[in-house]
Structures are given as C-alpha cells and as structure tokens.
Motif scaffolding. Structure first.
Motif, PDB file in Angstrom:
ATOM      1  N   SER A   2       0.799  -1.218   0.000  1.00  0.00           N
ATOM      2  CA  SER A   2       0.000   0.000   0.000  1.00  0.00           C
ATOM      3  C   SER A   2       0.836   1.274   0.000  1.00  0.00           C
ATOM      4  O   SER A   2       0.532   2.223  -0.700  1.00  0.00           O
ATOM      5  N   TYR A   3       1.877   1.309   0.813  1.00  0.00           N
ATOM      6  CA  TYR A   3       2.636   2.557   0.973  1.00  0.00           C
ATOM      7  C   TYR A   3       4.123   2.332   0.745  1.00  0.00           C
ATOM      8  O   TYR A   3       4.727   1.448   1.352  1.00  0.00           O
ATOM      9  N   VAL A  18       5.883  -3.751   7.566  1.00  0.00           N
ATOM     10  CA  VAL A  18       5.234  -2.694   8.357  1.00  0.00           C
ATOM     11  C   VAL A  18       3.834  -2.413   7.801  1.00  0.00           C
ATOM     12  O   VAL A  18       2.869  -2.291   8.558  1.00  0.00           O
ATOM     13  N   THR A  76       1.448  -5.124   8.925  1.00  0.00           N
ATOM     14  CA  THR A  76       1.053  -5.143  10.333  1.00  0.00           C
ATOM     15  C   THR A  76       0.391  -3.840  10.800  1.00  0.00           C
ATOM     16  O   THR A  76      -0.039  -3.747  11.948  1.00  0.00           O
ATOM     17  N   THR A  77       0.336  -2.853   9.936  1.00  0.00           N
ATOM     18  CA  THR A  77      -0.333  -1.593  10.333  1.00  0.00           C
ATOM     19  C   THR A  77      -1.518  -1.313   9.390  1.00  0.00           C
ATOM     20  O   THR A  77      -2.654  -1.602   9.732  1.00  0.00           O
ATOM     21  N   ALA A  78      -1.221  -0.803   8.202  1.00  0.00           N
ATOM     22  CA  ALA A  78      -2.296  -0.425   7.276  1.00  0.00           C
ATOM     23  C   ALA A  78      -3.231  -1.593   6.952  1.00  0.00           C
ATOM     24  O   ALA A  78      -4.412  -1.386   6.681  1.00  0.00           O
ATOM     25  N   ASN A 121      -4.867  -2.988  11.587  1.00  0.00           N
ATOM     26  CA  ASN A 121      -5.713  -2.077  12.361  1.00  0.00           C
ATOM     27  C   ASN A 121      -5.134  -0.662  12.277  1.00  0.00           C
ATOM     28  O   ASN A 121      -4.546  -0.175  13.243  1.00  0.00           O
ATOM     29  N   PRO A 122      -5.292  -0.011  11.125  1.00  0.00           N
ATOM     30  CA  PRO A 122      -4.701   1.315  10.937  1.00  0.00           C
ATOM     31  C   PRO A 122      -5.343   2.343  11.867  1.00  0.00           C
ATOM     32  O   PRO A 122      -6.459   2.138  12.344  1.00  0.00           O
ATOM     33  N   LEU A 123      -4.620   3.441  12.066  1.00  0.00           N
ATOM     34  CA  LEU A 123      -5.104   4.464  12.999  1.00  0.00           C
ATOM     35  C   LEU A 123      -6.455   5.024  12.565  1.00  0.00           C
ATOM     36  O   LEU A 123      -7.359   5.198  13.384  1.00  0.00           O
ATOM     37  N   THR A 124      -6.594   5.322  11.285  1.00  0.00           N
ATOM     38  CA  THR A 124      -7.887   5.800  10.750  1.00  0.00           C
ATOM     39  C   THR A 124      -8.137   5.104   9.407  1.00  0.00           C
ATOM     40  O   THR A 124      -7.208   4.544   8.823  1.00  0.00           O
ATOM     41  N   SER A 160      -8.577   6.385   6.539  1.00  0.00           N
ATOM     42  CA  SER A 160      -7.894   6.990   5.385  1.00  0.00           C
ATOM     43  C   SER A 160      -6.462   6.483   5.212  1.00  0.00           C
ATOM     44  O   SER A 160      -5.879   6.617   4.153  1.00  0.00           O
ATOM     45  N   VAL A 161      -5.878   5.910   6.280  1.00  0.00           N
ATOM     46  CA  VAL A 161      -4.519   5.385   6.155  1.00  0.00           C
ATOM     47  C   VAL A 161      -4.517   3.848   6.181  1.00  0.00           C
ATOM     48  O   VAL A 161      -3.516   3.214   6.484  1.00  0.00           O
ATOM     49  N   ASN A 167      -4.334   1.074   0.556  1.00  0.00           N
ATOM     50  CA  ASN A 167      -4.351   2.092  -0.498  1.00  0.00           C
ATOM     51  C   ASN A 167      -4.978   1.482  -1.759  1.00  0.00           C
ATOM     52  O   ASN A 167      -4.284   1.143  -2.725  1.00  0.00           O
TER      53      ASN A 167
END
Lengths: 174, 359
Positions: B83-84, B91, B94-96, B99-102, B104-105, B108
């Motif tokens: 995605s990024y 990374v 395990t993030t996007a 369980n991403p912060l919001t 929109s992130v 992608n």
C-alpha cells in the motif's frame, strides 16, 4: 537440628516451580529477542523502501502537484484526514501510556506489600518470584502493545503523506 | 522340542524389537500421495481466515482463470502490504492492513487496483477480467480488533473497483464476532472473543454460507462428515526452501468424488491455526467437510507452520508480505511464481488430473 528434619535441605515444590518459571522466562526472552533481531533487516528494508519510493515518486505528476498546490480545495481532504490522524494518535498514545502505568503501579504496589513470613522462607521466596514474573510478563505485554501503537501512529503519518501526494498528483478539477 | 521352543522365544523376542520399527517406519510414510480425482478445474473456489484470507485474495486473483468465487474472512485486499512505498511490506502488513489508525490510512486501494491491472497485463497473474462474474463472500466481525472492519471494507472496494457486480458480493459486518472463523458449535469459543484457536460459536456455520454464496443452490450439509480425510505429503509440491509449508497437508474427499467429477474448494487457515498448532480443529471442525459431502466438493487444506528461524514466520501465517523469499528486497509472494501460490496451484492441478483407477 533433628536428624529427621529435612525441611531445610529440601526445595519447597512451590519454589521449585517458581525457579523453573524463571528459567523458562529467561529462555523465552532470549528466543523473543532473537526473533526481533531476525526481523530487523536494515539493508533489505532500505533497498525495498528505496526502490518503492523511487517508483512512487516517478509515478507522481509533479505538474499537477504544482497546479493543485494553488487550489485551496486540494487541501481540504488532506487536512481533514490529518486532523483525524492527530486526534486518533493522541487518544491511542494517551490510552497506551495510561494502561502501561496502571499495570506498573498496581502490580508494583502488590509486590512491595507482599508480607514475608519468616517461618516459611522458601514459600515466601516462591511467592515473591511469581509476583515479580507476573509483573515482568504484564509490563512486557504492555510495552509490546505500546510499541505496536507507536508503529501504527508512525505508519499513519507516512501513509497520509503518500495519500496527499497521490491526490495532489491527480488532474486538477476545473 | 526344547531347542524349537527356544527358537520360537528368540523369534518372538526379535519380533518385539523389530515390529515397532516396522510399524513406526510405516507410520512415518503413512501420509498418502494427493490423489488425482479429475475435479472440475473450472469450478474452483477458495476461502480463508486472516492471513488465510489475505492468501485467499492472492490465490484467487492469481488463478482467476479457474475460479468461480472466494470467501474472505477478516482479510484485506490483494497486494495490501504494498500500500505505501515509504514503509516496508512487513510494516504495511502489520499496520495499514490490520488495524490502521484511521480509515484513510488503511489499504491504499486505488494504487492496489492499478498494480493488479498492471500485473494482469504483464500476464504475471491471470486476466483480471475473469473475476467480474464471480461470487465473493466477505466477513468482518464487529468485535474484531486484529483485522479491523475499516481494512475489510477495502477488500469489498477492491473487488468493486475491478468490476465485480455489487449484487455478487455478500459482505457481512453485522455479527458481534471477534477475530475468528464462525461456527455453530457450542464447544467453540464465545462469539465476541479473540482467542486461540480462533474458531468462534456465533450460531451459524460460516463455511456453509461461503459455499452457498459461491455455488448458489446447494443441498443441506450432512449431519456428520462421511468422506475421507487424506493426509498427504505436501512437500512434494514445494520447490522453494523458505515457504514455511508443513510436511503434511490435508484433503477431504466425499465418497462419490472417487467415481464422479466434483468441484474443488481450497481452504487456507489463519495464523496459529495450522494442523501443527491446533491439530484437526480447522480441517475437520469448521463445517466445510459436511457441506462438501452433499454438494460434490473436494476440500483442500494446505498447511503452513510457525518458524522462528529462516523464514521468519513465528505465528505460522500465510505469506502476504514476502517472508518466503527472505533474501530478496522485492520478494515475489503475489504472482504465479510465488513459492506458496505455486505449490498450492500444483496441488490443485494434481486433484484435477484424471483419476485413471476410476475409469
């Protein structure tokens, strides 16, 4: 000491169990450290990010980015998203820290207030070891959780930056 | 007579020593070869949970020529870990992708769709237009904080953006479930928990819903699975060193599928759910086999196991960020050449070969 009294020479089963837990915890800690060390591959990661960033930046239409940068409406979505990210980041960080300190203080107090019955020193030691290891395990978990939250926060800002460039790279709406 | 009885005793003593070796040797090679059953390759489908759901998206998109549908339980879109660009695949994974912060992130999707179309053009995956008339089941539990609904939402968007008809997608976000595959078995974990073995009782059989959605008119499942679970040598299909794939995998074959051509459904377990970790709970306890019995379906359960060395896969997850090619900075874990996808594709092809014995 009476000839038949072996209690000072025999290990209390509770203490034996607590001591083997110390050994197990040590082993697990080393194993986990090794796993973390193996996960850190700076050269490979650098090459991966470098390649992908170069490809991404080459795909950006910089002409559109410049044109969009003069249009106030281009900033609307990115700014809203950034505000959301910041709010969520603060909430996550504060909650994570609060939970960490709660774990530390609650279990720390419990250890400090553990009574030490002199007549059963081995049992007291076993109890103390167990409580200390419980604290160690819980603090470890809380620290892992905090590290993961910080990772999520950092990742969110990076993602926001790329999303913003991506949206600014699109043809301006006329 | 005396010497004869002595001889008998010696023989029986030897047998006591030798037999266990013979038996254990037999046990060690007890796994069968995956049989050729002549399954209808063109009617294949796939489903999975969590890392198995990410693998489902990969296996489905890569092999869309033979696919008629997919079931994605708590998983993100194909290529999610890419995605990024500013962070590594791991990374991102395990993030996007979890369980991403919001929202929109999160994944992608715009970029993932365009990458998918490019891979299709380059023929590194099957023609992506194949998926337009397929059936897709997607699920995200309300209480799932491992792979959040905001990630799974993007799986639906990914398929819609690639032209799958909205009516062909069944997306369920109404159940108060944790991170798990859902069953109707009181012995399984409470519905809203996220707890090993990640098989939760929420009063319905998710595997049945997946099969019903993909294949349409289906018959009710059998009360009890009556076919044969085959434990087979999976490494026969693996030609790469770091796949983390287990020595054995499993297939479920209803009796009638030995004599008639059946369809095939591939099932990918999630992290910490391989047979090496939870035994037969996934491949025999999630309801797939019972619905296979009455609907002429062969089930294939490929397996991965935890590995703390090389490859680094401590939780025994399917590869959706590139661990199976640890030396490469641009690991190909997502095309026809990907080690795990290649191995499972070979298993599918074996099952599709004609069953000579039955002819």
């Amino acid at each position: 000491m009476a000839a038949g009294d072996q209690s000072y020479f025999e290990l209390d089963p509770k203490l034996e169990k607590a001591l083997s837990r110390v050994v197990e915890t040590g082993k697990t800690t080393i194993e986990n450290m090794n796993v973390v060390a193996r996960a850190i591959t700076p050269f490979k990661t650098f090459a991966q990010i470098n390649d992908n960033t170069t490809n991404f930046l080459n795909s950006v239409d910089w002409g559109n980015v410049v044109k969009n940068s003069y249009l106030p409406e281009s900033y609307q979505t990115p700014l809203t998203q950034l505000a959301e990210i910041q709010q969520a980041a603060i909430k996550t960080t504060v909650e994570g820290q609060a939970s960490f300190f709660k774990t530390l203080s609650t279990e720390g107090k419990e250890i400090a207030s553990t009574p030490v019955p002199i007549e059963k020193p081995q049992e007291a030691m076993a109890d103390y070891i167990d409580k200390s290891l419980d604290l160690y395990d819980d603090v470890n978990e809380a620290m892992k959780e905090q590290a993961s939250q910080l990772n999520t926060v950092q990742s969110a800002y990076m993602a926001w930056y790329q999303n913003t460039l991506q949206s600014m790279s699109a043809a301006p709406k006329t | 007579m005396d010497s004869f009885s002595k001889l008998l005793r010696r023989v029986s003593r030897s047998a006591v020593i030798v037999l266990p070796f013979l038996v254990s040797t037999h046990t060690a090679i007890a796994a069968d070869k995956l049989p050729a059953l002549g399954v209808n390759l063109e009617n294949t489908s796939v489903s999975g949970l969590s890392s198995g759901a990410f693998m489902t998206s990969q296996f489905y998109v890569v092999n869309s020529d033979i696919m008629v549908g997919a079931g994605v339980i708590a998983g993100g879109p194909y290529l999610c870990a890419q995605s990024y660009a500013y962070q590594s695949y791991m990374v991102n994974a395990t993030t996007a992708c979890m369980n991403p912060l919001t929202a929109s992130v999160g994944p992608n999707t715009q970029m993932l769709v365009s990458k998918t179309k490019k891979l299709s053009k380059e023929k590194k995956i099957d023609n992506i237009d194949n998926i337009k008339d397929d059936k897709i089941y997607i699920f995200s539990g309300k209480a799932d904080h491992v792979v959040a609904t905001k990630v799974v939402d993007q799986t639906e968007k990914f398929f819609l953006d690639l032209g799958v008809d909205a009516d062909s997608i069944l997306y369920n976000t109404n159940v108060d479930a944790g991170h798990a595959i859902i069953t109707n078995n009181k012995k399984d974990t409470e519905c809203d928990l996220t707890k090993a073995p990640f098989i939760n009782d929420c009063d319905f059989e998710q595997s049945h819903r997946i099969i019903r959605h993909i294949y349409g008119d289906t018959k009710p499942p059998s009360e009890k699975a009556t076919g044969k679970i085959i434990k087979f040598d999976q490494l026969e299909f693996v030609d790469s060193e770091y796949t983390s794939m287990s020595k054995h995998a499993y297939a479920y074959v209803p009796d009638q599928c030995y004599s008639q051509s059946c369809n095939l459904h591939v099932v990918f377990h999630g992290c910490l759910q391989g047979a090496d970790v939870i035994g037969d709970q996934y491949y025999a306890g999630t309801g797939y086999n019972e619905i296979a019995d009455t609907n002429n379906l062969v089930m294939l359960y490929p397996q991965v196991h935890p590995s703390k060395g090389k490859p680094l896969n401590p939780q025994g997850c399917w590869d959706f960020w590139g661990y199976s090619l640890p030396e490469e900075s641009q690991p190909d874990y997502f095309t026809k050449e990907a080690p795990q996808i290649k191995a499972v594709t070979k298993m599918v092809k074996r099952l599709a070969q004609q069953n000579v014995a039955a002819q």
